[in-house]
Design an enzyme around this catalytic site. Structure first.
Site, short mmCIF file in Angstrom:
data_model
loop_
_atom_site.label_atom_id
_atom_site.label_comp_id
_atom_site.label_asym_id
_atom_site.label_seq_id
_atom_site.Cartn_x
_atom_site.Cartn_y
_atom_site.Cartn_z
CG HIS A 74 -21.71 11.00 84.69
ND1 HIS A 74 -21.30 12.03 85.50
CD2 HIS A 74 -20.64 10.71 83.89
CE1 HIS A 74 -20.04 12.35 85.22
NE2 HIS A 74 -19.63 11.57 84.24
CE1 TYR A 203 -25.02 16.81 91.45
CE2 TYR A 203 -25.68 18.96 92.25
CZ TYR A 203 -25.57 18.06 91.23
OH TYR A 203 -26.01 18.38 89.96
N PRO A 295 -28.54 26.53 89.27
CG PRO A 295 -26.27 27.07 89.27
CD PRO A 295 -27.61 27.63 89.58
CE LYS A 299 -34.16 18.36 86.08
NZ LYS A 299 -33.38 17.32 85.44
CE1 TYR A 387 -28.48 16.25 89.31
CE2 TYR A 387 -28.04 15.00 87.32
CZ TYR A 387 -27.65 15.95 88.24
OH TYR A 387 -26.47 16.62 88.09
C1 LIG Z 1 -22.34 29.49 84.66
C2 LIG Z 1 -23.57 28.72 84.23
C3 LIG Z 1 -23.61 27.34 84.44
C4 LIG Z 1 -24.73 26.63 84.04
N1 LIG Z 1 -24.76 25.28 84.25
C5 LIG Z 1 -25.83 24.56 83.80
C6 LIG Z 1 -25.87 23.13 83.89
O1 LIG Z 1 -24.95 22.49 84.40
N2 LIG Z 1 -26.93 22.48 83.38
C7 LIG Z 1 -27.97 23.15 82.79
O2 LIG Z 1 -28.93 22.52 82.31
N3 LIG Z 1 -27.98 24.50 82.70
C8 LIG Z 1 -26.93 25.22 83.17
N4 LIG Z 1 -26.91 26.56 83.00
C9 LIG Z 1 -28.03 27.22 82.34
C10 LIG Z 1 -27.95 27.10 80.82
O3 LIG Z 1 -26.67 27.46 80.38
C11 LIG Z 1 -29.04 27.99 80.21
O4 LIG Z 1 -30.27 27.61 80.80
C12 LIG Z 1 -29.10 27.87 78.69
O5 LIG Z 1 -28.01 28.52 78.10
C13 LIG Z 1 -30.41 28.48 78.17
O6 LIG Z 1 -30.39 28.52 76.77
P1 LIG Z 1 -31.14 29.67 75.99
O7 LIG Z 1 -30.98 29.35 74.55
O8 LIG Z 1 -32.51 29.83 76.54
O9 LIG Z 1 -30.40 31.01 76.39
P2 LIG Z 1 -28.86 31.46 76.15
O10 LIG Z 1 -27.96 30.30 76.09
O11 LIG Z 1 -28.61 32.52 77.16
O12 LIG Z 1 -28.90 32.11 74.71
C14 LIG Z 1 -29.43 33.41 74.46
C15 LIG Z 1 -28.71 33.98 73.25
O13 LIG Z 1 -29.37 35.19 72.88
C16 LIG Z 1 -28.39 36.15 72.52
N5 LIG Z 1 -28.98 37.48 72.70
C17 LIG Z 1 -29.30 38.09 73.86
N6 LIG Z 1 -29.85 39.30 73.61
C18 LIG Z 1 -29.88 39.44 72.27
C19 LIG Z 1 -30.33 40.47 71.41
N7 LIG Z 1 -30.86 41.61 71.88
N8 LIG Z 1 -30.22 40.30 70.07
C20 LIG Z 1 -29.68 39.16 69.56
N9 LIG Z 1 -29.24 38.14 70.35
C21 LIG Z 1 -29.33 38.28 71.68
C22 LIG Z 1 -27.23 35.86 73.47
O14 LIG Z 1 -26.01 36.37 72.98
C23 LIG Z 1 -27.26 34.34 73.54
O15 LIG Z 1 -26.40 33.74 72.60
C24 LIG Z 1 -25.82 27.31 83.41
C25 LIG Z 1 -25.75 28.70 83.19
C26 LIG Z 1 -24.64 29.41 83.61
C27 LIG Z 1 -24.61 30.90 83.37
#
Ligand SMILES: Cc1cc2nc3c(=O)[nH]c(=O)nc-3n(C[C@H](O)[C@H](O)[C@H](O)COP(=O)(O)OP(=O)(O)OC[C@H]3O[C@@H](n4cnc5c(N)ncnc54)[C@H](O)[C@@H]3O)c2cc1C
Length: 393
Positions: A74, A203, A295, A299, A387
């Protein structure tokens, strides 16, 4: 059983998997503990927007083949208010940079496949339960797998386990600060089996609230509208959902979203959160463990990748040259980027939502801000460059 590795990672989300992959390329061993199954992490639909820098990193790492085939690039977004739609061009206002629409669970599949092909140790259905000896040079993490308790001993322990982390609380309470802001609204999200309604994200700010038209694939679309975070999806029939979207997205020229079977409904609360610092001794935190953004700015995923890109460099310097400068500077450098994203996400949220209790004056200010962004190249650039994102640290 006690396992031993150089870098112990809790969580196989974008942060944990990318960190493990970057370390592998530098010849550093890691073990990931993930509480969920491989099937579950590969099918949970979450983020969908990749910043320009994340795409560049995936390309440099050779992890971009499937993304290039299946993503949608995009070059701008639409801002819709007062019944009219305005295009904000990244080509024009962000020096030609762009974003990729590629679902987070597809990104996860690519990383898991690359990690397993390289012989990585990812322990699925292994729930970390406690950090042992957090102050020592060999911190350990206790975990449960197949009903038995095990330990992982490592040189460095990295919490990539999301907001409900068990690693972050192992930082002493008097050495950490947690700053949070909870918004009085949530997002009602649907996945709909239909072709895209728009070639780029829309948006929209309507008198009654916010709506977003996004996409996940040519046949699956993601759409959101602003709701009460305490609402229940059971209160929303498909007809009521479509009536809401039609109202919030209405334009003077009669534009309508493409409808189809709704295959998922969910409500997410919105909050901003930052934990400082992101390091204590040999413990580090990255991604959602350290920060949450609403969201609206898209980011979350990219911040997670940016954190671990920095951290991997610090660990490389440590193992290659025995210096700790990169590790010592990790928290400060990561937080600089985090706070920029926090501000941008808060600003987008403030500009695009109707806040409960806010009066007509507030709404007029929002409309004026939107008109300024669409009418002034300087204001458009502020939105566009934030963005598409700043270069990877
Ligand atoms: C509905 C939704 C929509 C979103 N849309 C966007 C978007 O459009 N753009 C964007 O940039 N971001 C978006 N986000 C945010 C983005 O998804 C997160 O910021 C991203 O997943 C962060 O990655 P992470 O690896 O830090 O954490 P996570 O993806 O949360 O990964 C953490 C992992 O740790 C595991 N875990 C947790 N506790 C334990 C434990 N005790 N032992 C072992 N494993 C464990 C979990 O199962 C998980 O797999 C969105 C989030 C949601 C919920």
């Amino acid at each position: 059983m006690t396992l031993r590795t150089q870098v112990g990672i809790v969580g196989a989300g974008p942060a944990g998997l990318m960190l493990s992959h970057l370390l592998h390329l530098q010849g550093i061993e890691s073990v990931i503990l993930e509480s969920r199954s491989r099937e579950e992490i590969e099918s949970t639909v979450r983020a969908g927007v990749l910043e320009h820098g994340t795409v560049q990193l995936l390309t440099e790492l050779g992890l971009d083949a499937r993304m290039r085939r299946e993503c949608a690039e995009h070059h701008g977004i639409y801002l819709r208010f007062s019944g009219e739609t305005h295009h904000l061009s990244f080509t024009e206002h962000a020096d030609g940079r762009s974003i990729m629409l590629y679902a987070q669970h597809e990104f996860i599949k690519d990383l898991v496949a690359a990690r397993l092909a390289a012989g990585a140790q990812i322990h699925f259905e292994a729930k970390a339960t406690a950090v042992i000896d957090p102050e020592s040079r060999q911190p350990r993490i206790r975990y449960l797998q197949n009903g038995a308790e095990h330990e992982l001993r490592c040189d460095f322990l990295v919490g990539c386990d999301g907001y409900h982390s068990i690693v972050r609380p192992a930082f002493p309470a008097d050495r950490r600060k947690e700053l949070a802001h909870v918004y009085p609204m949530g997002w009602f999200g649907i996945l709909v089996e239909a072709p895209p309604s728009s070639d780029e994200l829309i948006y929209a700010l309507h008198d009654e609230g916010f709506a977003l038209v996004s996409t996940r694939s040519p046949t699956l679309q993601r759409m959101y509208f602003q709701c009460d975070p305490k609402d229940d999806v059971a209160n929303w029939s498909d007809d009521r959902i479509w009536a809401r979207f039609h109202r919030l997205l209405e334009t003077k020229d009669g534009w309508k979203p493409k409808t189809g079977p709704i295959v998922s409904k969910s409500i997410v609360g919105m909050r901003s959160f930052v934990a400082e610092p992101m390091q204590h001794g040999r413990l580090f935190i990255a991604g959602d463990t350290a920060h949450i953004v609403p969201p609206t700015g898209a980011k979350g995923l990219t911040l997670a990748v940016a954190d671990v890109n920095l951290l991997a460099r610090g660990l490389d310097e440590f193992y290659r040259r025995g210096t700790t400068a990169g590790l010592d500077g990790y928290s400060e450098a990561a937080l600089r980027r985090v706070w920029r994203a926090e501000h941008f996400s808060w600003w987008m949220t403030s500009m695009l939502h109707r806040f409960p209790g806010a009066d007509e004056f507030q709404h007029r200010l929002q409309l004026s801000q939107l008109a300024y962004v669409c009418g002034s190249p300087a204001a458009a650039r502020t939105l566009a460059e934030n963005y598409v994102g700043f270069p990877m640290p």
